[in-house]
Design a protein around this motif. Structure first.
Motif, short mmCIF file in Angstrom:
data_model
loop_
_atom_site.label_atom_id
_atom_site.label_comp_id
_atom_site.label_asym_id
_atom_site.label_seq_id
_atom_site.Cartn_x
_atom_site.Cartn_y
_atom_site.Cartn_z
N LYS A 15 -12.46 6.30 0.84
CA LYS A 15 -12.71 6.19 2.29
C LYS A 15 -12.64 4.66 2.39
O LYS A 15 -12.30 4.35 3.60
N TYR A 16 -13.33 3.85 1.73
CA TYR A 16 -13.72 2.31 1.77
C TYR A 16 -12.23 1.93 1.58
O TYR A 16 -11.85 1.05 2.55
N LEU A 17 -11.63 2.26 0.52
CA LEU A 17 -10.10 1.67 0.20
C LEU A 17 -9.11 1.84 1.52
O LEU A 17 -8.60 0.88 1.94
N LEU A 18 -9.21 3.17 1.92
CA LEU A 18 -8.33 3.57 3.11
C LEU A 18 -8.74 2.86 4.12
O LEU A 18 -7.61 2.47 5.02
N LEU A 19 -9.99 2.58 4.52
CA LEU A 19 -10.38 1.91 5.76
C LEU A 19 -10.07 0.21 5.62
O LEU A 19 -9.54 -0.17 6.56
N THR A 20 -9.97 0.02 4.47
CA THR A 20 -9.46 -1.48 4.37
C THR A 20 -8.21 -1.64 4.64
O THR A 20 -7.72 -2.59 5.31
N ILE A 21 -7.23 -0.71 4.11
CA ILE A 21 -5.83 -0.63 4.23
C ILE A 21 -5.84 -0.56 5.88
O ILE A 21 -4.74 -1.16 6.31
N GLY A 22 -6.27 0.45 6.27
CA GLY A 22 -6.02 0.82 7.89
C GLY A 22 -6.45 -0.57 8.71
O GLY A 22 -5.54 -1.07 9.72
N ILE A 23 -7.61 -1.01 8.54
CA ILE A 23 -7.89 -2.47 9.20
C ILE A 23 -7.00 -3.41 9.15
O ILE A 23 -6.59 -4.09 9.96
N SER A 24 -6.14 -3.78 7.80
CA SER A 24 -5.54 -4.71 7.41
C SER A 24 -4.03 -4.30 8.30
O SER A 24 -3.40 -5.50 8.79
N ILE A 25 -3.71 -3.23 8.34
CA ILE A 25 -2.64 -2.92 9.02
C ILE A 25 -2.66 -2.93 10.39
O ILE A 25 -1.73 -3.48 11.22
N ALA A 26 -4.01 -2.72 11.13
CA ALA A 26 -4.21 -2.68 12.57
C ALA A 26 -4.09 -4.49 12.59
O ALA A 26 -3.40 -4.76 13.60
N GLY A 27 -4.56 -5.42 11.78
CA GLY A 27 -4.46 -6.76 11.72
C GLY A 27 -2.95 -6.94 11.98
O GLY A 27 -2.73 -8.16 12.62
N ALA A 28 -1.89 -6.39 11.33
CA ALA A 28 -0.67 -6.64 11.17
C ALA A 28 -0.11 -6.46 12.70
O ALA A 28 0.76 -7.25 13.18
N PHE A 29 -0.58 -5.44 13.16
CA PHE A 29 0.18 -5.08 14.57
C PHE A 29 -0.48 -6.42 15.60
O PHE A 29 0.26 -6.60 16.40
N LEU A 63 -6.15 -15.29 22.92
CA LEU A 63 -7.52 -15.51 22.40
C LEU A 63 -8.38 -14.26 21.85
O LEU A 63 -9.03 -14.45 20.93
N ALA A 64 -8.36 -13.29 22.80
CA ALA A 64 -9.17 -11.94 22.30
C ALA A 64 -8.41 -11.63 21.07
O ALA A 64 -8.97 -10.78 20.22
N ILE A 65 -7.11 -11.67 20.92
CA ILE A 65 -6.39 -11.23 19.79
C ILE A 65 -6.83 -11.66 18.47
O ILE A 65 -7.13 -11.48 17.52
N ILE A 66 -6.81 -13.19 18.72
CA ILE A 66 -7.50 -14.22 17.33
C ILE A 66 -8.92 -13.55 17.07
O ILE A 66 -9.06 -13.49 15.89
N LEU A 67 -9.81 -13.53 18.13
CA LEU A 67 -11.19 -13.16 18.00
C LEU A 67 -11.02 -11.60 17.16
O LEU A 67 -11.73 -11.43 16.16
N LEU A 68 -10.37 -10.73 17.60
CA LEU A 68 -10.35 -9.34 17.18
C LEU A 68 -9.81 -9.41 15.65
O LEU A 68 -10.26 -8.76 14.70
N LYS A 69 -8.81 -10.40 15.33
CA LYS A 69 -8.08 -10.45 13.98
C LYS A 69 -9.24 -11.03 13.24
O LYS A 69 -9.31 -10.39 11.82
N SER A 70 -9.90 -11.85 13.60
CA SER A 70 -11.23 -12.23 12.71
C SER A 70 -11.87 -11.31 12.41
O SER A 70 -12.64 -11.25 11.35
N VAL A 71 -12.41 -10.57 13.50
CA VAL A 71 -13.46 -9.43 13.02
C VAL A 71 -12.81 -8.42 12.23
O VAL A 71 -13.21 -7.99 11.19
#
Length: 583
Positions: A15-29, A63-71
């Motif tokens: 679940k942590y690995l899938l969450l890592t991948i899911g968050i990274s894909i969201a960052g790509a979007f 700016l919001a996208i940059i902050l959200l990408k960092s998070v």
């Protein structure tokens, strides 16, 4: 490089690995959205002369996208390291449990420093594999495809360039990785050898100093360290080469996309905003592939360490049944009324296939409350019988019965509760004297602990120490003499109060005063107990019920002292040889 068995270790924390991948894909979007808004703002400002007011909202979105990408990036790293920590904790626990299950016989056959390196550094090297390499392996396949999904609708030519050049990075990564794999394995083996040798030197420092060999070993350590340094530099050289090649490929590929876009902008076949959008996405397309290349060597180190970890985990361990299937009343040693409490029937033991058997068809019985002694020359097999009774090894042939029940069917944990073992060279751990004695019974009160120490003749010298029972001992009990350490071991046995004693006689290297104190303590300890005594000094065997004389793995004589002396066999000759101290 994908290791199926290592990947299977990730199942409990998937679940942590899938969450890592899911968050990274969201960052790509979000990266795609950032590129889109940025291209629209720049095109509007330079081509359509848009004012700040007109582009204010898109700028706020960026700016919001940059902050959200960092998070999201921070969250992905947290999830990845959480997954890696869980896997490391599980593997380390299983590895230590396996070493404990394999027992002292296995541990003595391995170099302690090498085992420590596997358990500590080997497990730690899996951090980057699970936290960086494994998630990045999936992201390197997913994110470029995601970006192509945005590129092709805008410009199929740029999409085709990305599609053709993208696979070059993993291809070169694999080619260089093949070269790095052997060097990385050599580095790991060199680290293991260096750790093992350094620990050997530390443990044998007294001997080295006495024989004047300390400086020689210092030179050996220097040579081993130099070997490790060179192995590390070879791996780093390949890693730097790999990074250079991957960066060069990514840069040239991005430049190719830029040239293609630039030419079409000149000829007016592509709009400025679309061209800028594609140009901003090109680095995002190659970033996961470049990151995978950078983490490839970290993953390689993890795989090499895992080979040794799984090699230990795959070693066969004798089957042990749990106490749930055993009626403990049937093996209550303290209340046994059977004539034969423990029986060895045609027991043979070979430690390694092809070696000379350590024991050959041993037949031996031990009655309830009986004290028997094993005597014989070194290598006769005395300690092997104790190892079998402690279940550190299993018989190669024959069977051992406890009250008529096969020993291997008894819960190991329950069986060890019935035994107190006092070795010839007891080990004392780094900690207080009280903590070392409490190993015999962790739940004991201070009053019980002191009573055990008094029974073992240890209380007097303990009270003379600066902090009494709270005096801290160094590793191996370096602050105590041999006789004092042995009395603490006897105190453990008193505290445990087990019905069966296994004593590897401890008076062979003591002065007469210490020997007398320990003999008195042992006599008190043996009262009302069943005991197997491995005797080195023949003065200690006259009081036992029966003596078994061993030679070359077999029992050649048995009886009490007087009977054996009458037979004029090996026992009689041994007594004659040691007559000055035996009688």
């Amino acid at each position: 490089m994908f290791d199926k068995r290592l990947a299977e270790e990730g199942r409990p924390v998937r679940k942590y690995l899938l969450l890592t991948i899911g968050i990274s894909i969201a960052g790509a979007f979000l990266a795609v959205a950032q590129a889109w808004f940025l291209s629209q703002i720049i095109a509007g400002v330079f081509l359509e002369r848009a004012t700040l007011k007109m582009v204010w909202h898109p700028l706020c979105l960026i700016l919001a996208i940059i902050l959200l990408k960092s998070v999201l990036q921070w969250s992905a790293e947290i999830c990845a390291h959480e997954a890696a920590s869980g896997i490391k904790a599980s593997l380390r626990s299983r590895l230590i449990g396996q070493v404990v299950s394999l027992g002292p016989v296995y541990a003595r056959g391995e170099r302690a420093g090498e085992l420590i390196t596997v358990i500590v550094d080997g497990i730690e090297s899996l951090e980057d594999y699970f936290a960086k390499y494994l998630p990045q392996l999936l992201l390197a396949a997913g994110i470029p495809l995601l970006i192509l999904g945005f590129v092709f609708p805008q410009d199929w030519k740029s999409g085709l360039i990305l599609l053709l050049t993208g696979p070059l990075i993993p291809v070169f990564m694999i080619l260089i990785g093949k070269l790095a794999e052997k060097k990385s394995l050599e580095q790991w083996q060199s680290l293991s050898r260096m750790s093992a040798h350094f620990l050997d030197v530390l443990q044998g420092l007294t001997t080295l100093k006495v024989f004047g060999r300390a400086k020689d070993q210092a030179r050996v350590i220097s040579r081993v360290s130099e070997s490790f340094r060179l192995a590390t530099l070879r791996v780093l050289r390949i890693a730097f080469l790999s990074a250079f090649v991957l960066e060069l490929l990514a840069t040239l590929s991005t430049a190719l996309v830029a040239v293609s876009i630039g030419l079409r902008l000149v000829y007016g076949t592509l709009s400025f905003s679309v061209g800028l959008f594609l140009l901003l996405l090109a680095p995002e397309f190659y970033t996961p592939l470049r990151t995978l290349g950078l983490n490839f060597h970290a993953g390689l180190s993890g795989v090499n360490a895992a080979r040794r970890i799984f090699e230990i985990l795959d070693l066969p361990v004798a089957e042990k049944q749990t106490s749930e299937g055993i009626d403990s009343q049937k093996i209550n040693l303290s209340s046994s009324r059977e004539e034969s409490l423990i029986s060895f029937r045609q027991v043979s033991l070979t430690y390694e296939e092809g070696e000379t058997p350590a024991l050959k068809e041993i037949n031996l019985s031990l009655g309830s409350g009986e004290k028997i002694a094993l005597v014989g020359p070194s290598g006769a097999g005395k300690s092997s019988i104790a190892q079998l009774l402690l279940r550190f090894v299993n018989p190669s042939a024959g069977k051992i019965l406890v009250q008529g029940q096969l020993l291997e069917t008894i819960s190991l944990e329950y069986w060890h509760e019935q035994i107190a073992y006092v070795p010839q060279n007891p080990y004392l751990f780094s900690g207080s004297i009280a903590e070392n004695i409490l190993i015999g019974k962790p739940s004991a009160t201070m009053e019980e602990l002191k009573e055990a120490a008094q029974q073992s003749s240890a209380h007097q010298f303990i009270m003379k120490l600066p902090e009494g029972y709270q005096t801290l001992l160094g590793e191996g009990g370096t602050r105590l003499s041999g006789g004092q350490a042995q009395r603490l071991a006897i105190a453990r046995a008193f505290l445990k109060n087990a019905p069966l004693l296994i004593l590897d006689e401890m008076t062979s290297s003591l002065d007469s005063e210490s020997e007398y104190a320990i003999q008195q303590a042992l006599q008190r300890l043996l009262q009302g107990k069943t005991a197997l005594i491995i005797a080195h000094r023949l003065t200690t065997v006259r009081q036992v019920d029966r003596i078994f004389v061993m030679e070359r793995g077999g029992i050649i004589e048995q009886g009490n002292h007087e009977e054996l002396m009458t037979k004029q066999g090996l026992y009689s000759r041994m007594v004659s040889e040691y007559r000055g101290e035996a009688i």
